[in-house]
Enzyme design. Sequence first.
Site, PDB file in Angstrom:
ATOM      1  N   ARG A 243       0.828  -1.221   0.000  1.00  0.00           N
ATOM      2  CA  ARG A 243       0.000   0.000   0.000  1.00  0.00           C
ATOM      3  C   ARG A 243       0.854   1.261   0.000  1.00  0.00           C
ATOM      4  O   ARG A 243       0.486   2.267  -0.587  1.00  0.00           O
ATOM      5  CB  ARG A 243      -0.903   0.040   1.235  1.00  0.00           C
ATOM      6  CG  ARG A 243      -1.578  -1.259   1.607  1.00  0.00           C
ATOM      7  CD  ARG A 243      -2.421  -1.815   0.507  1.00  0.00           C
ATOM      8  NE  ARG A 243      -3.199  -2.954   0.985  1.00  0.00           N
ATOM      9  CZ  ARG A 243      -3.786  -3.834   0.200  1.00  0.00           C
ATOM     10  NH1 ARG A 243      -3.689  -3.716  -1.113  1.00  0.00           N
ATOM     11  NH2 ARG A 243      -4.477  -4.826   0.707  1.00  0.00           N
ATOM     12  N   HIS A 339      -1.275 -17.172   5.721  1.00  0.00           N
ATOM     13  CA  HIS A 339      -2.622 -17.240   6.259  1.00  0.00           C
ATOM     14  C   HIS A 339      -2.838 -18.635   6.805  1.00  0.00           C
ATOM     15  O   HIS A 339      -3.032 -19.555   6.012  1.00  0.00           O
ATOM     16  CB  HIS A 339      -3.645 -16.954   5.178  1.00  0.00           C
ATOM     17  CG  HIS A 339      -3.305 -15.767   4.337  1.00  0.00           C
ATOM     18  ND1 HIS A 339      -2.362 -15.795   3.297  1.00  0.00           N
ATOM     19  CD2 HIS A 339      -3.768 -14.478   4.388  1.00  0.00           C
ATOM     20  CE1 HIS A 339      -2.282 -14.606   2.745  1.00  0.00           C
ATOM     21  NE2 HIS A 339      -3.112 -13.775   3.385  1.00  0.00           N
ATOM     22  N   HIS A 351     -11.585 -14.721  -0.640  1.00  0.00           N
ATOM     23  CA  HIS A 351     -12.237 -13.431  -0.861  1.00  0.00           C
ATOM     24  C   HIS A 351     -13.601 -13.634  -1.536  1.00  0.00           C
ATOM     25  O   HIS A 351     -14.522 -12.838  -1.349  1.00  0.00           O
ATOM     26  CB  HIS A 351     -11.399 -12.530  -1.781  1.00  0.00           C
ATOM     27  CG  HIS A 351     -10.134 -12.039  -1.161  1.00  0.00           C
ATOM     28  ND1 HIS A 351      -8.959 -12.734  -1.220  1.00  0.00           N
ATOM     29  CD2 HIS A 351      -9.859 -10.902  -0.482  1.00  0.00           C
ATOM     30  CE1 HIS A 351      -8.006 -12.060  -0.608  1.00  0.00           C
ATOM     31  NE2 HIS A 351      -8.531 -10.931  -0.152  1.00  0.00           N
ATOM     32  N   ASP A 423      -8.469 -13.097   9.271  1.00  0.00           N
ATOM     33  CA  ASP A 423      -8.368 -12.356   8.026  1.00  0.00           C
ATOM     34  C   ASP A 423      -9.594 -11.442   7.962  1.00  0.00           C
ATOM     35  O   ASP A 423     -10.495 -11.511   8.826  1.00  0.00           O
ATOM     36  CB  ASP A 423      -8.340 -13.331   6.844  1.00  0.00           C
ATOM     37  CG  ASP A 423      -7.635 -12.761   5.629  1.00  0.00           C
ATOM     38  OD1 ASP A 423      -7.542 -11.527   5.521  1.00  0.00           O
ATOM     39  OD2 ASP A 423      -7.191 -13.544   4.788  1.00  0.00           O
TER      40      ASP A 423
END
Length: 497
Positions: A243, A339, A351, A423
């Site tokens: 990011r 994860h 997702h 998550d």
Amino acid sequence: MGYRKKKKTSKKGKSGGKVMVIFMAALLLILCVALLAVSRDWTQGSSSTVPLVEMADGAGADGETEGSRKETETGNAGNTAAEAGGDTENAGSSGMGSGESSENSENEGAAGTGTDGNPDTAGTGSTGTETGGSSSGTASSSESSSDEVEEQAREILSTMTLKEQVYQLFIVKPEQLTGVSVATQAYEVTGQALAGYPVGGIVYFAANILTREQCSTMITNSQSYSEIGLFIAVDEEGGTVARVGNNSAMGTTSFPNMKTIGDTGDTDNAYNVGCTIGTELSELGFNLDFAPVADVDSNPDNPVIGDRAFSSDADAASAMVSAAVEGFHDGGILCTLKHFPGHGDTATDSHEGYTELDKSLDELRQVEFMPFEGGISAGADFVMVGHISVPQVTGDDLPATLSAVLISILRNDLGFEGLIITDSMQMEAITDRYTSGEAAVMAIQAGVDMILMPENLQEAAQGVIDAVESGQISRERIEESVLRILETKIRAGIISE
């Protein structure tokens, strides 16, 4: 007779004179010895002042060195924010909880003045500097013994209401707090939101991060408004998930995907990635990075991990992950293995819906668990649990985030004593099957410490509060996780001593 008397007297005078001479000589000798001793003491005293002068001169140099060290430590630890969401790279940045308003001036941009119209007044609200608001970082870890840390954490815990304890279990996006569409600053609206919803942390995404000054100011102000210091998180893995690093305006280092690093076969490269990212994030005010990826890229059809993993070989991935953890810590930032129990051999993306790992526990131990064990041995602070179902191990289709069986394996078999975080709870593997309240309650019951980005923050928190009040979750269970959170923040300098 008189003569004899006179003669006798004269002899006596001569004898007395000799005595007097001897006496004076002895006295003079004693005086010389005394002067010599004083002179030696003085000389020694004078010579002993030379090192003091040199030390004073040296202190100037050492002072500069110490100042530099202190500045580095402050930079490496005080300012550490990580884009919370762990594997939220695809989760988007708006994502407000349902029913949250977006009518607010706090999305005016970095140059905006907030609701009070005065940036200079930002950061003065709350009592952040008393128990939080400080993020001196992991450099202070060694300064407090475990007993002292626990004592301080228990003292803070004893002052917290049930609501405050429950909200401490959440890390959320700033938009979930304020209701704005995209948050790029933090002023009174943020202060009011944190007073009402005193979360444990905030995670920032690319849309929140514009420039160095804007980012640092936003983080600093947010910390100042929180009575208990915040985890400030970001997804900064390097490569495609960066990011900060993928924003040229931030002036930070850009790295390739971790597969490129792993392919070098040199763990020093993984260490350098962690240390550089950690240092650069901490300089901006971040204190938590949702990295490194501890998955093994063992399935070429996997749609979500791929080159984000260090290797398709479990041993190589383990060595790289361990080195990266050390690098992050030396860079002054908390880090996260993700994860669990392993997302590298799944054929679907959590997702987008239900994701299953079709492996036995023995198979997981031989491959998936190895990088997590390496990272845990290196002292990783967080483990992020994925929404991955492992029916061969659990006997059901519960995702790992909600599975007491898999959380117990992480705690007891792998020996992880740090913070377990979910998550992003906005992923469809969760939202397709559970409400925010249900998912939060089930995660806490399973043994998770922190919940990342529930679809609706208020609904999730209230669900946990109701579960405690009804006896579905014990108060002791909540306090167990809150105590672990507080201890981690104290050791990292996020909560000042």
